[in-house]
Design a protein around this motif. Structure first.
Motif, short mmCIF file in Angstrom:
data_model
loop_
_atom_site.label_atom_id
_atom_site.label_comp_id
_atom_site.label_asym_id
_atom_site.label_seq_id
_atom_site.Cartn_x
_atom_site.Cartn_y
_atom_site.Cartn_z
N VAL A 217 15.50 -6.59 8.08
CA VAL A 217 14.98 -6.71 6.71
C VAL A 217 14.30 -5.49 6.39
O VAL A 217 14.44 -5.10 5.17
N LEU A 218 13.44 -5.19 7.37
CA LEU A 218 12.57 -4.11 7.17
C LEU A 218 13.60 -2.72 6.67
O LEU A 218 13.30 -1.96 5.75
N ARG A 219 14.80 -2.57 7.43
CA ARG A 219 15.61 -1.33 7.17
C ARG A 219 16.16 -1.58 5.83
O ARG A 219 16.18 -0.63 5.14
N ARG A 220 16.44 -2.68 5.21
CA ARG A 220 17.14 -2.79 4.01
C ARG A 220 16.04 -2.50 3.02
O ARG A 220 16.13 -1.78 1.85
N LEU A 221 14.68 -3.04 3.31
CA LEU A 221 13.77 -2.90 2.08
C LEU A 221 13.45 -1.18 2.26
O LEU A 221 13.61 -0.68 1.11
N ALA A 222 13.63 -0.28 3.35
CA ALA A 222 13.28 0.72 3.28
C ALA A 222 14.47 1.54 2.56
O ALA A 222 14.21 2.35 1.81
N ALA A 223 15.83 1.11 2.92
CA ALA A 223 17.10 1.63 2.37
C ALA A 223 16.88 1.58 0.71
O ALA A 223 17.26 2.42 0.08
N GLU A 224 16.21 0.41 0.36
CA GLU A 224 16.03 0.30 -1.29
C GLU A 224 15.17 1.12 -1.77
O GLU A 224 15.04 1.02 -3.10
N GLY A 225 14.40 1.86 -1.06
CA GLY A 225 13.31 2.71 -1.44
C GLY A 225 11.81 1.98 -1.62
O GLY A 225 10.97 2.52 -2.22
N VAL A 226 11.50 0.96 -0.83
CA VAL A 226 10.33 0.51 -0.74
C VAL A 226 9.54 1.21 0.29
O VAL A 226 10.09 1.55 1.52
N ASP A 227 8.63 1.81 0.23
CA ASP A 227 7.69 2.62 0.96
C ASP A 227 6.92 1.66 1.71
O ASP A 227 5.81 1.14 1.40
N LEU A 228 7.46 1.46 3.00
CA LEU A 228 6.60 0.60 3.87
C LEU A 228 5.57 1.27 4.90
O LEU A 228 5.86 2.22 5.60
N ARG A 229 4.37 0.90 4.93
CA ARG A 229 3.38 1.66 5.73
C ARG A 229 2.74 0.51 6.53
O ARG A 229 2.09 -0.41 6.44
N GLU A 230 3.16 0.73 7.83
CA GLU A 230 2.48 -0.24 8.96
C GLU A 230 1.15 0.50 9.54
O GLU A 230 1.05 1.43 9.74
N GLY A 231 0.32 -0.38 10.14
CA GLY A 231 -1.05 0.15 10.71
C GLY A 231 -1.71 1.02 9.67
O GLY A 231 -2.44 1.82 9.90
N ALA A 232 -1.41 0.45 8.54
CA ALA A 232 -2.16 1.31 7.48
C ALA A 232 -3.42 0.15 6.85
O ALA A 232 -3.06 -0.79 6.03
N LYS A 233 -4.80 0.62 7.38
CA LYS A 233 -5.55 -0.39 6.89
C LYS A 233 -6.33 0.06 5.63
O LYS A 233 -6.76 1.30 5.57
N VAL A 234 -6.32 -0.58 4.72
CA VAL A 234 -6.94 -0.17 3.46
C VAL A 234 -8.63 -0.23 3.60
O VAL A 234 -9.39 -1.18 3.99
N THR A 235 -9.18 0.92 3.17
CA THR A 235 -10.68 1.22 3.45
C THR A 235 -11.22 1.21 2.02
O THR A 235 -12.51 0.99 1.84
#
Ligand SMILES: Cc1cc2nc3c(=O)[nH]c(=O)nc-3n(C[C@H](O)[C@H](O)[C@H](O)COP(=O)(O)OP(=O)(O)OC[C@H]3O[C@@H](n4cnc5c(N)ncnc54)[C@H](O)[C@@H]3O)c2cc1C
Length: 477
Positions: A217-235
């Protein structure tokens, strides 16, 4: 003027769970009162499943146009009319609304009171001017979007599932906080509807799902241009001239500021219990919701809690399942009826969809022990219908216990959610895999992948040297 109502069943909350209890109880002869403070239909109809799946359908239509080239059909980039999309979402809600309406429930004999309810004692609630005493209460007050204590968020314009579906303006860059099912479904939908999208997840994206399936799923989202950030804590977050700016702390300890036009918060849910005065009725609760036992009974013996307010898993079909269990107990006194978490299915409606029932591979390692279960798989690349439709990403993955019974299924691929039902039945009935292997699947359907996965349990034995010897022997006669 105040009124006192004596009834058999009093349901608080007219969402997925409460409506099912009220409809069932009333039609089976119980005097039923339903109290709702907001819109009939609750989250699912108004701010959850229905609008999100309608938005996803609109996004899918746009994506079909974009990808039609693969079928030899020349197209241009679709022009998205955001207010048209908003109207589509609203019209789907309007089409379903009558099923959940006050008029329909009153027609079924339910007394509907449009007020906020709170307990005034162990066997009584107040709802506006009314005092309601009942043999049984069912708390089905659902949950609300959790807005985390991020510095600056209060002053930053942001959306949740309660407001995002009303947006009719073009979205330039949507920043989504939360990489669970809701965040990712909405991220992909908005991307397909023309927005730039960034998803910020402090832990693991799709962290509750089978990692192998989630990766597809995540590969498809990334291929469609969704910028996926894991381990990204909003401060922190702030309002900016162009919209919003969100600061994250990255896995390497560094900080980054992301500018977006719109911000969506989708980090989880908080139970709707604050206004219920649960302590007055002796009903225990914590931050996850009302404490219930396996029978959905609270610490007050005449009060059940169902659906999102009773903790996880938080799905419409679970609220409906809970409703059935409560009806069996309250109306038919089948007090041994209890929840079976083993059989809970769920689907994440990204494209490709991810569908799960029973054990994931990690659950099998934990519960059955390494080496004490079998995994069967079939890829959609090996499925003719998937090839014809150019939807070959994904697989069916089955988990069998030592007696060859199906204890889990993970499906990822186009319409995986529609393919899950036979596996939900198999897990529920502890079905042997030979049953599914023996079924005739119509050709060419995606369902064949399920049958082929099941059949693969027998491939090795069927095409073994031993079988060949037996066949050669039998063919002598
Ligand atoms: C964006 C999104 C997408 C989703 N998609 C899916 C999906 O595809 N499939 C799926 O299965 N689930 C999905 N869900 C989850 C699903 O919406 C919930 O699990 C479901 O609505 C829970 O039903 P419920 O009856 O527990 O609560 P609700 O449906 O939320 O109903 C609770 C009702 O109680 C009322 N209430 C609260 N407090 C009081 C009070 N004190 N007095 C009177 N009334 C009160 C509320 O106004 C509300 O109407 C989604 C959720 C979201 C947010």
């Amino acid at each position: 003027m105040s009124e006192t109502i004596d009834t058999d069943i009093c349901v608080i909350g007219a969402g997925s769970g409460g409506l099912s209890v009220a409809a069932g109880a009333s039609q089976m002869g119980a005097r039923t009162v339903l109290v709702e403070r907001g819109a009939m239909g609750g989250d699912c109809l108004n701010y959850g499943c229905v609008p999100s799946k309608s938005l996803i359908a609109a996004a899918h239509a746009a994506q079909t146009i974009r990808t039609a080239d693969a079928f030899g059909i020349k197209t241009a980039e679709p022009e998205i009319d955001r207010s048209g999309v908003r109207d589509h979402v609203r019209s789907v809600i309007a089409a379903i609304e009558p099923n959940d309406s006050q008029a329909r429930f009153e027609g079924l004999g339910v007394r509907v009171i449009r007020e906020s309810a709170r307990f005034t004692g162990p066997a009584e609630i107040a709802a506006g001017e009314a005092r309601i005493r009942a043999k049984y209460f069912v708390v089905a007050t659902g949950s609300s979007p959790l807005v985390p204590p991020i510095p600056g968020l209060d002053e930053t314009p942001h959306y949740t599932n309660e407001t995002i579906f009303d947006l009719a303006e073009p979205i330039e860059h949507l920043v989504v906080i939360g990489g669970g099912p809701i965040g990712l479904e909405l991220a992909q939908a908005h991307r397909r509807l023309g927005a730039r999208v960034t998803v910020l997840e402090a832990a693991t994206l799709m962290g509750k799902d089978d990692p192998e399936a989630a990766a597809i799923v995540l590969r498809r989202l990334a291929a469609e241009g969704v910028d996926l950030r894991e381990g990204a804590k909003v401060t922190g977050s702030a309002k900016s001239a162009d919209g919003v700016s969100v600061t994250i702390e990255k896995q390497d300890g560094g900080a980054e500021t992301i500018a977006g036009s719109h911000l969506l918060v989708a980090v989880g849910r908080t139970p709707n219990i604050a206004d219920l005065d649960l302590n007055v009725a002796g009903i225990e609760h914590d931050r996850r919701g009302i404490t219930v036992d396996a029978h959905l009974k609270t610490t007050n013996r005449r009060v059940f809690a169902i659906g999102d307010v009773a903790g996880s898993p938080q799905f419409t079909h679970i609220a409906g399942y809970h409703a059935g269990l409560v009806i069996r107990q309250a109306l038919f006194k089948l007090f041994w009826t209890k929840t079976d978490e083993r059989i809970v299915p769920w689907v994440t409606y990204t494209d490709p969809e991810l569908a799960q029932v029973g054990m994931r591979e990690a659950d099998a390692v934990e519960k059955l022990g390494q080496g004490k279960f079998t995994i069967l798989r079939w890829s959609f690349e090996e499925n003719d219908r998937a090839q014809a439709e150019r939807e070959t990403h994904g697989f069916v993955k089955l988990i069998l216990d030592r007696k060859s019974r199906v204890v889990g299924a993970t499906l990822v691929g186009a319409r995986a959610g529609e393919l899950l039902l036979p596996w939900a039945l198999a897990v529920q009935e502890r079905m042997k895999i030979s049953k599914m292997a023996g079924v005739i699947a119509p050709y060419p359907t995606l369902s064949e992948a399920s049958k082929r996965a099941a059949g693969s349990a027998f491939t090795e034995a069927l095409f073994s040297e031993r079988t060949r010897k037996i066949v050669r022997f039998l063919l002598r006669f």
